[in-house]
Design a protein around this motif. Structure first.
Motif, PDB file in Angstrom:
ATOM      1  N   GLU A 183       0.825  -1.205   0.000  1.00  0.00           N
ATOM      2  CA  GLU A 183       0.000   0.000   0.000  1.00  0.00           C
ATOM      3  C   GLU A 183       0.865   1.263   0.000  1.00  0.00           C
ATOM      4  O   GLU A 183       0.553   2.248  -0.686  1.00  0.00           O
ATOM      5  CB  GLU A 183      -0.922   0.001   1.228  1.00  0.00           C
ATOM      6  CG  GLU A 183      -1.998  -1.071   1.206  1.00  0.00           C
ATOM      7  CD  GLU A 183      -2.913  -0.952  -0.001  1.00  0.00           C
ATOM      8  OE1 GLU A 183      -3.187   0.193  -0.432  1.00  0.00           O
ATOM      9  OE2 GLU A 183      -3.338  -1.993  -0.529  1.00  0.00           O
ATOM     10  N   LYS A 184       1.962   1.240   0.760  1.00  0.00           N
ATOM     11  CA  LYS A 184       2.872   2.390   0.785  1.00  0.00           C
ATOM     12  C   LYS A 184       3.522   2.594  -0.582  1.00  0.00           C
ATOM     13  O   LYS A 184       3.656   3.722  -1.063  1.00  0.00           O
ATOM     14  CB  LYS A 184       3.948   2.181   1.847  1.00  0.00           C
ATOM     15  CG  LYS A 184       3.442   2.330   3.277  1.00  0.00           C
ATOM     16  CD  LYS A 184       4.581   2.151   4.273  1.00  0.00           C
ATOM     17  CE  LYS A 184       4.080   2.314   5.710  1.00  0.00           C
ATOM     18  NZ  LYS A 184       5.168   2.121   6.703  1.00  0.00           N
ATOM     19  N   ALA A 185       3.915   1.468  -1.201  1.00  0.00           N
ATOM     20  CA  ALA A 185       4.544   1.546  -2.520  1.00  0.00           C
ATOM     21  C   ALA A 185       3.563   2.084  -3.554  1.00  0.00           C
ATOM     22  O   ALA A 185       3.924   2.917  -4.404  1.00  0.00           O
ATOM     23  CB  ALA A 185       5.044   0.164  -2.939  1.00  0.00           C
ATOM     24  N   LEU A 186       2.322   1.638  -3.480  1.00  0.00           N
ATOM     25  CA  LEU A 186       1.296   2.121  -4.408  1.00  0.00           C
ATOM     26  C   LEU A 186       1.009   3.594  -4.170  1.00  0.00           C
ATOM     27  O   LEU A 186       0.746   4.350  -5.115  1.00  0.00           O
ATOM     28  CB  LEU A 186       0.010   1.296  -4.247  1.00  0.00           C
ATOM     29  CG  LEU A 186       0.063  -0.146  -4.757  1.00  0.00           C
ATOM     30  CD1 LEU A 186      -1.241  -0.865  -4.442  1.00  0.00           C
ATOM     31  CD2 LEU A 186       0.315  -0.175  -6.270  1.00  0.00           C
ATOM     32  N   GLN A 187       1.047   3.989  -2.897  1.00  0.00           N
ATOM     33  CA  GLN A 187       0.812   5.390  -2.561  1.00  0.00           C
ATOM     34  C   GLN A 187       1.902   6.270  -3.179  1.00  0.00           C
ATOM     35  O   GLN A 187       1.623   7.338  -3.741  1.00  0.00           O
ATOM     36  CB  GLN A 187       0.794   5.558  -1.033  1.00  0.00           C
ATOM     37  CG  GLN A 187       0.297   6.911  -0.552  1.00  0.00           C
ATOM     38  CD  GLN A 187      -1.185   7.138  -0.838  1.00  0.00           C
ATOM     39  OE1 GLN A 187      -1.956   6.187  -0.847  1.00  0.00           O
ATOM     40  NE2 GLN A 187      -1.567   8.373  -1.093  1.00  0.00           N
ATOM     41  N   ARG A 188       3.168   5.791  -3.068  1.00  0.00           N
ATOM     42  CA  ARG A 188       4.275   6.543  -3.648  1.00  0.00           C
ATOM     43  C   ARG A 188       4.219   6.558  -5.170  1.00  0.00           C
ATOM     44  O   ARG A 188       4.703   7.472  -5.822  1.00  0.00           O
ATOM     45  CB  ARG A 188       5.614   5.926  -3.201  1.00  0.00           C
ATOM     46  CG  ARG A 188       5.924   6.113  -1.722  1.00  0.00           C
ATOM     47  CD  ARG A 188       7.396   5.824  -1.438  1.00  0.00           C
ATOM     48  NE  ARG A 188       7.753   4.465  -1.813  1.00  0.00           N
ATOM     49  CZ  ARG A 188       7.679   3.422  -0.978  1.00  0.00           C
ATOM     50  NH1 ARG A 188       7.238   3.599   0.267  1.00  0.00           N
ATOM     51  NH2 ARG A 188       8.037   2.228  -1.370  1.00  0.00           N
ATOM     52  N   ALA A 189       3.614   5.523  -5.736  1.00  0.00           N
ATOM     53  CA  ALA A 189       3.575   5.397  -7.194  1.00  0.00           C
ATOM     54  C   ALA A 189       2.406   6.149  -7.833  1.00  0.00           C
ATOM     55  O   ALA A 189       2.299   6.216  -9.058  1.00  0.00           O
ATOM     56  CB  ALA A 189       3.491   3.920  -7.577  1.00  0.00           C
ATOM     57  N   LYS A 190       1.524   6.701  -7.004  1.00  0.00           N
ATOM     58  CA  LYS A 190       0.381   7.434  -7.554  1.00  0.00           C
ATOM     59  C   LYS A 190       0.865   8.657  -8.337  1.00  0.00           C
ATOM     60  O   LYS A 190       1.734   9.406  -7.887  1.00  0.00           O
ATOM     61  CB  LYS A 190      -0.556   7.883  -6.438  1.00  0.00           C
ATOM     62  CG  LYS A 190      -1.459   6.771  -5.906  1.00  0.00           C
ATOM     63  CD  LYS A 190      -2.436   7.317  -4.882  1.00  0.00           C
ATOM     64  CE  LYS A 190      -3.389   6.232  -4.406  1.00  0.00           C
ATOM     65  NZ  LYS A 190      -4.356   6.763  -3.425  1.00  0.00           N
ATOM     66  N   ALA A 191       0.292   8.834  -9.482  1.00  0.00           N
ATOM     67  CA  ALA A 191       0.682   9.970 -10.332  1.00  0.00           C
ATOM     68  C   ALA A 191       0.165  11.285  -9.771  1.00  0.00           C
ATOM     69  O   ALA A 191       0.824  12.325  -9.849  1.00  0.00           O
ATOM     70  CB  ALA A 191       0.162   9.758 -11.756  1.00  0.00           C
TER      71      ALA A 191
END
Length: 209
Positions: A183-191
């Motif tokens: 979830e943290k990685a996806l949060q950082r990957a949000k455009a």
């Protein structure tokens, strides 16, 4: 009194063939069994109930029955390692095996029809040489020695369950940590605004052209 209880269990409709501490030994002695371990509140048990009732009504040398694990027969369920409902087990009452096949009526009928006599204290003819040897060695022991061995096996079962639970808990914690990292990685990957500004710039560039 015990004989009366057994007689009632055998002559009443198969729907009522429910085993418990009062009739388990008498009804299953020397028999091959197919047992549904259940709980009255269990949804899957209720779904299987009509099929199992019809299976119990069939004429067969196999004892097809059910056990309510929430009642006085809870110890039978515990001794046989029942953890979920419905659990189906078959074979020698003293050495039940897990059934993992289909649960539709035709499949269950075929399975029951294929069950024959099995090795037991009262049916030694179907025992392997190894099983015969084990029985003979156990029969040489005293009640105290047998009881000690039984308690040893019981302790091993408890240990196995505790180890399993511990490992499941460890896996659960590991899974939760992995999900959190994802979830943290996806949060950082949000455009986020990046995507919006990029679209805006592309749009402005087209306007300039």
């Amino acid at each position: 009194m015990k004989f009366l209880l057994v007689l009632i269990a055998l002559v009443v409709s198969g729907h009522a063939l429910e085993l418990d501490n009062h009739n388990w030994d008498e009804v299953t002695a020397g028999k091959t069994v197919f047992i549904k371990f259940m709980a009255p509140w269990c949804g899957h048990c209720k779904k299987l109930a009509p099929v199992w009732a019809e299976l119990m009504d069939r004429k067969t040398d196999v004892v097809v029955a059910k056990i309510d694990c929430t009642g006085t027969a809870k110890n039978i369920c515990d001794d046989n390692g029942v953890k979920g409902y419905p659990t189906l087990k078959y074979g020698d009452p003293d050495d039940l095996q897990d059934y993992s096949g289909g649960r539709d009526l035709d499949t269950l009928k075929t399975f029951v029809d294929g069950l024959g006599p099995m090795c037991s204290l009262t049916n030694r003819d179907d025992c392997t040489a190894e099983q015969q040897k084990e029985i003979e060695e156990l029969q040489k022991l005293s009640v105290a020695e047998l009881d000690a061995k039984y308690e040893e096996k019981k302790a091993l079962r408890i240990e196995a369950e505790a180890t399993f639970k511990k490992r499941v808990d460890q896996l659960q914690k590991k899974y939760e940590k992995t999900v959190a990292k994802k979830e943290k990685a996806l949060q950082r990957a949000k455009a986020g605004f990046l995507s919006a500004v990029l679209k805006q710039k592309i749009s402005e560039g087209k306007d300039e052209l």
